[in-house]
Design an enzyme around this catalytic site. Structure first.
Site, PDB file in Angstrom:
ATOM      1  N   ASP A 621      38.178  93.505  51.252  1.00 38.79           N
ATOM      2  CA  ASP A 621      37.460  92.786  50.207  1.00 38.79           C
ATOM      3  C   ASP A 621      37.261  93.730  49.013  1.00 38.79           C
ATOM      4  O   ASP A 621      37.567  94.920  49.073  1.00 38.79           O
ATOM      5  CB  ASP A 621      36.120  92.270  50.744  1.00 38.79           C
ATOM      6  CG  ASP A 621      35.676  90.991  50.059  1.00 38.79           C
ATOM      7  OD1 ASP A 621      36.048  90.789  48.897  1.00 38.79           O
ATOM      8  OD2 ASP A 621      34.973  90.191  50.687  1.00 38.79           O
ATOM      9  N   GLU A 811      27.991  84.061  46.338  1.00 43.58           N
ATOM     10  CA  GLU A 811      27.708  85.209  47.204  1.00 43.58           C
ATOM     11  C   GLU A 811      26.228  85.556  47.236  1.00 43.58           C
ATOM     12  O   GLU A 811      25.365  84.684  47.168  1.00 43.58           O
ATOM     13  CB  GLU A 811      28.607  86.373  46.800  1.00 43.58           C
ATOM     14  CG  GLU A 811      30.079  85.993  46.883  1.00 43.58           C
ATOM     15  CD  GLU A 811      31.032  87.145  46.692  1.00 43.58           C
ATOM     16  OE1 GLU A 811      30.705  88.272  47.084  1.00 43.58           O
ATOM     17  OE2 GLU A 811      32.131  86.920  46.158  1.00 43.58           O
TER      18      GLU A 811
END
Length: 1006
Positions: A621, A811
């Site tokens: 990521d 997020e």
């Protein structure tokens, strides 16, 4: 995937420029400086359209503080502009000229200069000019940067020729991409991120006299010219001027082939000469230099032939163009060979530096120069959320990516890039693309075909812009609605998540990967491995996040049953890549404590690759290895040894490339591990057909945002609507009714699309093409009155529809406790109270997770969970007006209060507002018959289960569910809710008989 906000990357677009301390004017006839800002109070702090200085930022904490401060050491006058800042996203300040007055003409000056009080902090500051357009907020942006690496006051001079066209953001999509200087609207500074600091600035002014060598440029039509051996390359050389005026003095360009890996006389015929553009030549005039290559019979790597250009009378190109003689005659280039043999041949030829490059992924906006693609043999680029070309069109995406692929052709083996984006609900970075409901809505459909079709449309639109790789789907099993990524999950039940993994076939095609070469398929990514949806509230240590990127604490049994299960299915479906989670995993009872997933070799190597048999590659990521404890070398070593094959290092690609090479050379990472990683990456590139067709196939671009694709999204939006309450049959609406519509989310395409739409965090307003819920209702119904805040008179209406819910986030920014909660806003609550207090009403909740309805539920006649339906509000209107029946079911448990969280199907204590699987219907007839009917359905379910008939089993259990729901009504108790929710899980796992038994228990509990 975490994404740094759009503007942050701007400071990294250019390196340190050759600024100098200003001295006396160098030319005797230089004009006097032209003041822009003296900061003595002549320019106020004011917002557009008035002239003034104003601040901005990505959130309320990011705008800097500004003041005009008196200082004894002020370089000019008595005051300076000073301020403080502590920026996490992006922030800075702007001086805009008045919108109602003419723009300024700066074309007579050489450049702009100002005094800066150096802090010697080593940070870059972005400086930007506003050129042309209607005003300062609708102008074209030109950018450069400087590094604060000194102490005290210093005057920086920037020639206008040092500004480059900003490629990561343009407010109006760009104008003419020429720094005209005749219509200037001001300037802006973007301050550094990542720590609190202060600054001071003084005396912004124009300096020097413009001359042709600063206003005229020589450019080439490309930087790289690939050519088959034996053919000729045509290099077009063009003279261009700022403002497009004819050149005033002659410009000469001497050229010669020199250097490179090609051998003069053997690989190419050398050329040498001079081109002249006489005075008066029009801007845009071109000449062509031809370089002929020579053919031989041997197979060879690609060879470079630089064309050195020496320019007199104008600014030379930023780099010399180079002709590249294509690699040829080598086994890895033979498309008829099996992929495994092609990979082995290519790998055997590669150096360590080239292998390290394949394992490196950079953010496209972070490239110091496009030439770094070849210099570092980069294997991949990505666009983070909101990192888009200008203009943000399909054509511009394809052109941008083709430009990057062209650079990769200048490497020895011409290994193509694999470009990736987060297309998590359609091609969501692209304006005008078809935006699907977020995954939570897809889970609510309970329809695997909808997931498949959504993936299919997404893949077609993504690939048509030249992108072969999608960082989707998210296979997280969300277990706590306080998580800011809840909407990225299909639901709280692993069985539901698995059932929606048909999306992988929609994206990739056949599990074998044979369809990946098609122009409508992309490589998919299963993320985030593993247990990102199980993080414990309060465990996050990332900034102000409360749950995202935290710690998941589970028994090994729970890990296997809940979080790992969807990944085995993804591997079986042939998913091409897997992305680990930012979070940490703490398996209770193993005494190891929390382990960052990017460092968890037992899970990545041991479970994913070895036990599950995953043969794709693992991509990290965004900057995630930086969160591993230890120094940077340790981060690299630990993550690669744990099984990561490609590392997303958006800004640190140079450091990563060197560090990885050093770690291998030192023996701390084995050559075998590197070869395994690179083999996995190359395998997917060959499967995608990138070696044969590296450039965009735009033949499918006309379908982007097409009626056909939007019809798929419309159906998905309709099926995702979950009817939670419908007292008195308020829904469906009748076309004859006069409908009063209110609420913050009724007419906002940005809010109904949610985060990950055009930008990382998404935003409210008209951010892309589509139909709002209000617009859909107006097309579907007759008399519709709209009042966002319900301030318009309510008299004379038959029914009200109030559309409320959340504004976009992504997020950890969306974590509850990080500036967010699960309650309606005060304005939404007031709108519900006003409308529902005077008429029958339906309330639609547009959100990424359940919202707490509380004491308002009794006043609401009909309640709908609309989730984040995407761009097709027509789909919501379809069910509101009965064109389609409500058939959606809750993909997660709807809590009564935040104190209940986490609450999930299967919990020992389970007393929700609405249970998992709940969803009323507006079908004309609901099954009846009570316990006798349930007994008959139980027999039929047992037969279907024994026969393995999924279609029959689902239909039987659905009948039983609707029958039970009708009796339960709004009298949902813990005794009835638990078996009701359990039944839906049993249905998804093929245990139809047990599902009907649980529903029967729920019926009896009522």
């Amino acid at each position: 995937m975490r994404r740094t906000a759009l503007l942050v990357s701007a400071t990294l677009l250019t390196g340190l420029l050759p600024f100098a301390v200003a001295g006396p004017a160098s030319g005797a006839d230089d004009p006097a400086p032209v003041p822009v800002d003296n900061f003595e109070g002549e320019i106020p702090f004011a917002n557009p359209p008035a002239e003034g200085i104003f601040t901005w930022g990505s959130d309320t904490d990011d705008p800097p503080t500004l003041e005009l401060a008196a200082r004894d050491d002020a370089p000019q006058g008595e005051k300076v502009l000073s301020g403080t800042y502590d920026i996490s996203g992006y922030g800075g300040f702007t001086h805009d000229f008045a919108f109602d007055k003419p723009a300024h003409d700066w074309s007579a000056s050489k450049g702009i200069r100002f005094w800066w009080d150096g802090r010697n902090n080593g940070k870059k500051v972005n400086f930007e000019l506003k050129d042309g357009g209607a005003n300062g907020e609708a102008s074209e942006l030109w950018t450069t940067s400087f590094t604060d690496d000194w102490t005290g006051w210093k005057q920086l001079e920037i020639p206008f020729t040092d500004f480059t066209y900003r490629t990561d953001y343009q407010p109006v999509g760009g104008i003419d991409q020429i720094l005209g200087l005749t219509e200037m609207w001001g300037y802006a500074l973007t301050l550094p991120v990542g720590g609190a600091d202060q600054f001071a600035m003084d005396g912004v002014e124009l300096y020097g006299k413009a001359d042709q060598s600063l206003r005229a440029n020589v450019v080439t039509d490309a930087a790289v010219y690939p050519v088959e051996e034996g053919r000729s390359a045509a290099v077009k050389i063009t003279v261009a001027t700022t403002g497009s005026a004819p050149i005033e003095e002659p410009v000469t360009v001497a050229y010669e082939t020199a250097g490179g890996t090609g051998e003069s006389g053997k690989d190419y015929t050398p050329v040498e000469g001079e081109l002249t553009f006489p005075a008066g030549t029009a801007s845009g005039t071109s000449r062509t230099v031809t370089v002929a290559t020579l053919r031989d019979k041997a197979g060879e790597n690609a060879e470079t032939v630089p064309l050195k250009l020496t320019v007199t009378g104008a600014k030379a190109p930023a780099e010399n163009p180079q002709v590249v003689i294509d690699a040829h005659g080598l086994p890895y280039l033979d498309a008829k060979l099996p992929v495994k043999k092609r990979v082995a041949d290519l790998l055997s030829r590669m150096s360590l530096a080239e292998k390290a490059g394949q394992m490196t992924q950079a953010e496209r906006g972070a490239l110091t120069t496009p030439g770094d693609i070849a210099s570092y043999d980069l294997g991949s680029l990505l666009s983070g959320g909101g990192s888009t070309p200008t203009p943000n069109t399909p054509e511009a995406w394809a052109k941008m990516i083709d430009g990057f692929q062209l650079r990769a052709q200048a490497t020895r083996f011409q290994i193509p890039l694999i470009y990736g984006v987060d297309a998590v609900h359609g091609h969501n970075n692209l304006v005008g693309a078809t935006i699907m409901p977020h995954n939570i809505g897809i889970g609510a459909t309970r329809d695997p075909q909808v997931a498949y079709e959504a993936g299919k449309v997404t893949a077609a639109e993504v690939r048509a812009t030249g992108i072969p790789w999608d960082f989707a789907p998210c296979l997280c099993v969300t277990r706590d609605e306080r998580w800011g990524r809840t909407y990225e999950s299909f639901g709280e039940d692993p069985a539901l998540v698995e059932s929606m993994e048909t999306v992988i076939q929609g994206l990739q095609g056949a599990p074998s990967g044979k369809d990946l070469k098609r122009n409508d398929k992309v490589l998919a990514t299963a993320k985030h491995f593993v247990a990102d949806g199980g993080t414990e509230y309060g465990s996050s240590t990332t900034g102000t996040y409360t749950i995202d990127q935290g710690i998941t604490k589970v028994t090994r049994q729970e890990l296997e049953a809940v979080h790992l299960a969807p990944y085995q299915d993804a591997v079986d479906r042939g998913v091409g890549t897997v992305m680990p989670s930012y979070s940490s995993l703490d398996i209770l009872g193993d005494s190891e404590g929390p382990v960052k997933m990017h460092a968890d070799a037992a899970m990545i190597n041991g479970v994913l690759k070895d036990r599950m048999g995953f043969d794709g590659f693992v991509i990290s990521d965004w900057q995630a290895i930086d969160q591993i404890p230890g120094d940077y070398a340790s981060d690299v070593r630990t993550s690669v040894n744990a099984g990561l094959d490609m590392i997303m290092v958006p800004y640190a690609y140079k450091d990563f490339h060197k560090t990885l090479s050093d770690e291998v050379t030192a023996g701390r990472i084995s050559g075998k591990r590197i070869d395994d990683a690179v083999s996995r990456i190359l395998t997917q590139k060959f499967k995608l057909g990138l070696f044969e067709k590296p450039y965009a196939d735009t033949s499918g671009a006309s379908a982007i945002g097409s009626a056909k694709h939007r019809a798929v999204a419309r159906e998905a939006a309709a099926e995702s609507q979950v009817l939670l309450k419908n007292a008195g049959g308020v829904l469906p609406l009748k076309k004859s009714q006069k409908v009063y519509v209110a609420g913050s989310n009724a007419d906002d395409i940005g809010n109904q699309a949610g985060g990950w739409t055009i930008t990382w965090q998404g935003s409210s307003g008209k951010i892309t093409d589509g139909t709002t819920i209000l617009e859909g209702m107006r097309k579907a119904g007759s008399a519709v009155t709209y009042s966002k805040d319900a301030s318009a008179p309510t008299d004379g209406h038959d029914v009200g529809v109030v559309v409320v819910g959340e504004t976009p986030y992504a997020e950890g920014i969306g974590d509850v406790g990080n500036g967010n909660d699960l309650a309606f806003s005060a304005a939404d609550r007031a709108a519900v109270d006003k409308v529902c207090g005077v008429m029958k009403c339906a309330v639609l909740i547009v959100s990424g997770r359940p919202q707490l309805v509380g004491d308002q539920l009794g006043d609401i006649d009909a309640l709908v969970a609309s989730w984040l339906p995407g761009t097709e509000g027509d789909g919501v209107a379809d069910v509101l007006y009965g064109k389609r029946a409500f058939t959606g079911q809750l993909p997660l448990t709807w809590p009564k209060s935040e104190a209940q969280l986490p609450i999930n199907v299967g919990d020992a204590s389970y007393d929700p507002q609405f249970p998992y699987g709940w969803g009323l219907t507006t079908l004309t007839s609901v099954p009846g018959g009570g316990t006798s009917a349930l007994k008959a359905l139980a027999v039929a379910a047992a037969v279907a289960e024994k026969a393995g008939s999924e279609t029959a089993g689902r239909a039987i259990v659905t009948k039983a569910r609707l029958l039970v729901q009708q009796k339960m009504g709004q009298t949902i108790t813990a005794a009835s809710a638990k078996p009701f929710a359990d039944a839906d899980h049993l249905l998804l796992t093929g245990r139809y008989g047990q599902a009907v038994a649980k529903l029967t228990a729920a019926y009896r509990a009522v």
